[in-house]
Every structure is written in C-alpha cells, then in structure tokens.
Enzyme design. Structure first.
Site, short mmCIF file in Angstrom:
data_model
loop_
_atom_site.label_atom_id
_atom_site.label_comp_id
_atom_site.label_asym_id
_atom_site.label_seq_id
_atom_site.Cartn_x
_atom_site.Cartn_y
_atom_site.Cartn_z
N GLU A 1 -5.07 10.23 -69.06
CA GLU A 1 -5.01 9.19 -70.08
C GLU A 1 -5.25 9.70 -71.50
O GLU A 1 -6.15 9.24 -72.21
CB GLU A 1 -6.02 8.09 -69.76
CG GLU A 1 -5.83 7.46 -68.40
CD GLU A 1 -6.89 6.41 -68.10
OE1 GLU A 1 -7.95 6.41 -68.76
OE2 GLU A 1 -6.66 5.59 -67.21
N GLU B 1 -3.73 5.99 -60.41
CA GLU B 1 -4.86 5.07 -60.27
C GLU B 1 -4.33 3.65 -60.28
O GLU B 1 -3.54 3.28 -61.14
CB GLU B 1 -5.87 5.20 -61.42
CG GLU B 1 -6.73 6.43 -61.42
CD GLU B 1 -7.75 6.39 -62.55
OE1 GLU B 1 -8.07 5.27 -63.05
OE2 GLU B 1 -8.24 7.45 -62.96
#
Length: 500
Positions: free
Chosen positions: A190, A403
């Site tokens: 991220e 995720e």
C-alpha cells in the site's frame, strides 16, 4: 487489516451497504491455478520484537511512543515467531493453498544494510520449508510498512533517495536465500496509503504531518510535499527491485514480482458532471499515483497539473526504469465510498486537499450509534468494478487480492457477518473473472487475529481467534474459519455451524 482502513480519508468515513457478488459458487468454479489463502504481516503477527537479533522498526518506535489508537504494541502480537509451526499446521487443516506474509527487514538485516542476521535467516527458511512440507504456496511481501529504524535515523527513510539502493540490496538477499522456493514476491504494501498515512495525516508510522493537515498531533513533517516525495522514492525502489529480479534471478527461479495497492472503489455521489469527475479524480490520485508511472512512465496528468512543482518529476533514465516494472498487481480491498466534488482550495494544500473530493460511505450520514468505526459494510460489486477498472486502465495484468476481510470489535467465535462478507467478496472476484479479469488469487485478512495497525487490539480480523490476554496466545476457530475450510474443501453450500 494491513493499513487498510486508513484509505484516503482516515477515521472520517461512515459506512454503506451495497449488495453484489456471485452466489451459489463452489471452489471448482474458479480456474484450476487460482489460489485461496490468508495473510498476516511481520510486525502485526510475529512478535519477538527484541529477540534473536531483530532491531527496531519505525512501527516499534511509533507504537512505543503511544501514538497508536489503543496504545498497544506489536512486541508480542500473535507470537507467530514462536507459534508458526502450529499455525502452518492449522493452515493445512483449514485447506489453505497459499499464505501471504511479510519479511521483517529489521530481523533479516538489523542495520538496514550490511550483515545478515543468521537467526532471522533461519526463521524465514524454517517458515518457508514448513509451508512447502504442507503443500502451501508462500507469497512474500518484502516490506509491510515496517522500515528499519536505523535507516529512519540515518537519512529519514523513505524521504531519501538513498533508500533505493538499501532496499534493493535487502531484496537481493531475499531473492538469493529464498527464491528457490518462493515464486510470488510483492515489494511494498500500500504505498498510496503508506505515503498518505505516514507523511500527511500522521496516523501511520513514522507519523509525519504538519498543521493543519494532520489527524494527530504534528511534531515533525511537511504534509504538503512529503507524501509525494516518499511515494516517488517507493516507485523508484520498486522498479529497481524488479530490474534486479529480472536481470539476475527470474530466468532461473521463474518467479514474478508485483506491487500492492490499497483499493477503494469510488462511486460518484450524484450523476452530476462534477461528481463523475470527482470519482475519476479519486481513482487517479489513488490507483494512478502509483500505477500510472509503473505502466506509462509518469504521473497522471491531473496530478501533475494540480500539484505542480510539489510533485517530483522522473528523469528520462528513471522513466525507462519504472515503465513496465510490474509482473502483477496486488490489491488490498475492504470497502467502497461515495465521492463528490469539493472545490480546490487556494493557498497551501496537502494531498487530501489536492484531490479536491469529499468521500463518505453512506450517501446520507447515519446516526453515529448505527455504526462502529472499526467496521464497514459489504460491497462485493465494488471489488468487481475495481478489478475491471484496473484492467481497463492499466492493462491485462495478473491480479491478486492480497487482503480482504472484515474487522470487528466483536471478539466472538460466532461471526456470521464475517462469513457473509467473505462469501460475498469471493463472489465479486468470480464475477470479475467471468468478465475477463485475470485474477489469480484471494487472501483473507487475516489468518489469525493480529495487531491491527490502526486499531491495535481493539479490532479482530482473524479466521482464528487469538486470546491476547493469555501469554500462550491460544488459537480457536471462528465460524468464518469453518466456512472457509468447507468452501476450500469443495462443499457446495457449506453449512454455517456455530463453533463449539
């Protein structure tokens, strides 16, 4: 979750409910080479923070300074460092086909560069070998927001271009030592959120921000430029690692290297031109910030025009390095948002102001008692649309959902809401595959309860409950673990049996 609930507008979102996702599917409806797994990350799972030569990371410092929501730390976390064998056995019993985890740079190379810690090397070799023994694919994240504090102290970590060479040398060690058994590598978790949360709003380590932009007390940082500098260095770092792997390892090891993105699907709040443009601008500032340079060689035009001189530029040599430096795209996706136009303010701006949008998860703000800030609703359609958008915008890359899961303040073993969530989002992935997206894997966050980067121990995401009040950190299956296991083992319509 990883850093995930931090998406773009930390702690100010409310939550929506949109239905979607294929129903009535089975494991056999997915491609034969598609993998289902679960995920953790080093700081959130391992514990053993001061054992066997590991040095502090920026998350150790951030947590010990009391900057996390519940003032907790990952010193012990789920104690995966000592309990990995039992957990891998549990993964096999559950039916997992793959496991995504991250390596702690500080455990492997405590000073950030130089000597390799043999105890750290032994640990990761043992984990990988244990997975291989159980027939579980290892998917490795090289850095899940846990930079060695030594490099932060020496040259401000991601704010310095010196990070490129040090990270590449670290990756070289990982490829050399583990690449004979690891085929799936992700460089960074991220970066779009790490730059925003760590260097604009200050809610993630190292907690940089400047007034009036921070969502915490700002003591160091410059929110107007640091997010862009750090993301720039992350892009260059990722590309350098990809070049290293392609030139030195890929022909022999046959692996692939990708980057991970936080994904939040943005719906326009209304059908007005301004809101439609705002929804696209949100995508450009989120996905495009990282992926546009790695696919096309430069930042999106809207970012260059809006941010102007505060946005670093790529040299011709750097453009040649970064363009095409992706083998696959990993995404962390949890929920969607409604986005509407917000006028671009004059004067000093940070990333959030540059984006000039407002975001919410309900079209209308609900009473506060109707939601929990650690929870979010189901929108499987948003994941499907995100995957289709990424394919259309950036190319027909392989995608991995690295995720996806549901956090909750409810510590119960009986978690039907999480079952519904996971079931719906797996259906959304199947819909995207049927529409031509090359999705190759799905990982639930998280395998066991972990230390959540935003919520600490106040939110639980695990398929397996961890009793953090017990020093032994025992695991117990939640209903969601039983459902996922039944699904992976081919049951057509897994019966939801409450855990005993």
């Amino acid at each position: 979750m990883g850093a995930a609930a931090a998406a773009g507008f930390f702690f100010v979102l409310l939550f929506l409910s949109v239905q979607g996702g294929a129903v009535g599917y089975t494991r056999s409806d997915f491609p034969r080479d598609f993998v289902f797994g679960a995920a953790t990350s080093a700081y959130q799972y391992d514990g053993a923070a001061a054992e066997d030569g590991r040095s502090p990371t920026i998350w150790d410092t951030f947590a010990h300074e009391g900057k996390t929501k519940d003032k907790g730390t990952g010193d012990v976390a789920a104690d995966g460092y000592h309990k990995y064998k039992g957990d891998v056995k549990l993964m096999a019993e559950t039916g997992l086909e793959a496991y995504k985890f991250s390596i702690s740079w500080s455990r492997l190379i405590p000073n950030g560069r130089g000597a390799v810690n043999q105890e750290g090397l032994k640990y990761y070799n043992n984990v990988i070998d244990e997975l291989a023994k159980r027939g579980i694919q290892p998917h490795i994240m090289l850095c899940h927001l846990d930079l060695p504090q030594a490099l932060e102290d020496e040259y401000d970590g991601w704010l310095s271009p010196r990070i490129v060479d040090d990270f590449t040398a670290y990756a070289d060690v990982c490829f050399r030592e583990f690449g004979d058994r690891v085929l799936h590598w992700t460089t960074l978790a991220e970066p779009n959120i790490a730059a925003l949360g760590g260097y604009d709003t200050g809610v993630l380590s190292p907690g940089h921000c400047s007034d009036p932009f921070g969502l915490t007390e700002c003591t160091v940082g410059n929110s107007t430029v640091e997010p862009y500098i750090t993301a720039h260095n992350m892009i260059l770092t990722h590309a350098a690692v990809v070049r290293l792997y392609r030139e030195k390892y890929q022909a022999l090891q046959k692996g692939i290297v990708g980057i991970n993105m936080f994904s939040l699907w943005s719906y326009p709040l209304t059908n007005s031109i301004a809101d439609l443009q705002a929804a696209q601008r949100y995508k450009d500032f989120s996905y495009g910030w990282i992926l546009h340079p790695l696919v096309f060689g430069d930042y999106p035009q809207v970012m260059k025009k809006t941010i102007d001189s505060r946005l670093p530029s790529f040299s011709q040599v750097q453009t040649e390095l970064i363009k095409g430096a992706i083998d696959f795209i990993g995404i962390n996706h949890y929920y969607s948002a409604y986005v509407n136009y917000r006028p671009l303010v004059e004067g000093v701006r940070d990333y959030v102001a540059d984006r000039s949008v407002s975001a919410r998860v309900y079209k209308t703000d609900p009473p506060t008692e109707k939601y929990e800030p650690t929870e979010y609703p189901n929108d499987p359609k948003g994941l499907q649309l995100a995957l289709e958008y990424l394919r259309e915008s950036y190319g027909d890359f392989p995608f991995y959902i690295e995720e996806n899961g549901k956090g909750s303040t409810n510590d119960s073993l009986d978690d039907p809401d999480r079952v519904d969530y996971i079931k719906g989002y797996i259906g959304g992935v199947l819909d995207a595959i049927r529409n031509g997206v090359d999705v190759r894997g799905y990982f639930v966050w998280s395998f066991v309860d972990v230390y959540e980067l935003l919520e600490g121990y106040q939110s639980r995401s695990g398929l397996y409950r961890v009793d953090f009040d017990d020093g032994a950190r025992p695991r117990r299956a939640r209903r969601s673990a039983r459902w996922y296991s039944d699904f992976l083992k081919g049951k057509k319509d897994p019966v939801l049996i409450a855990p005993q």
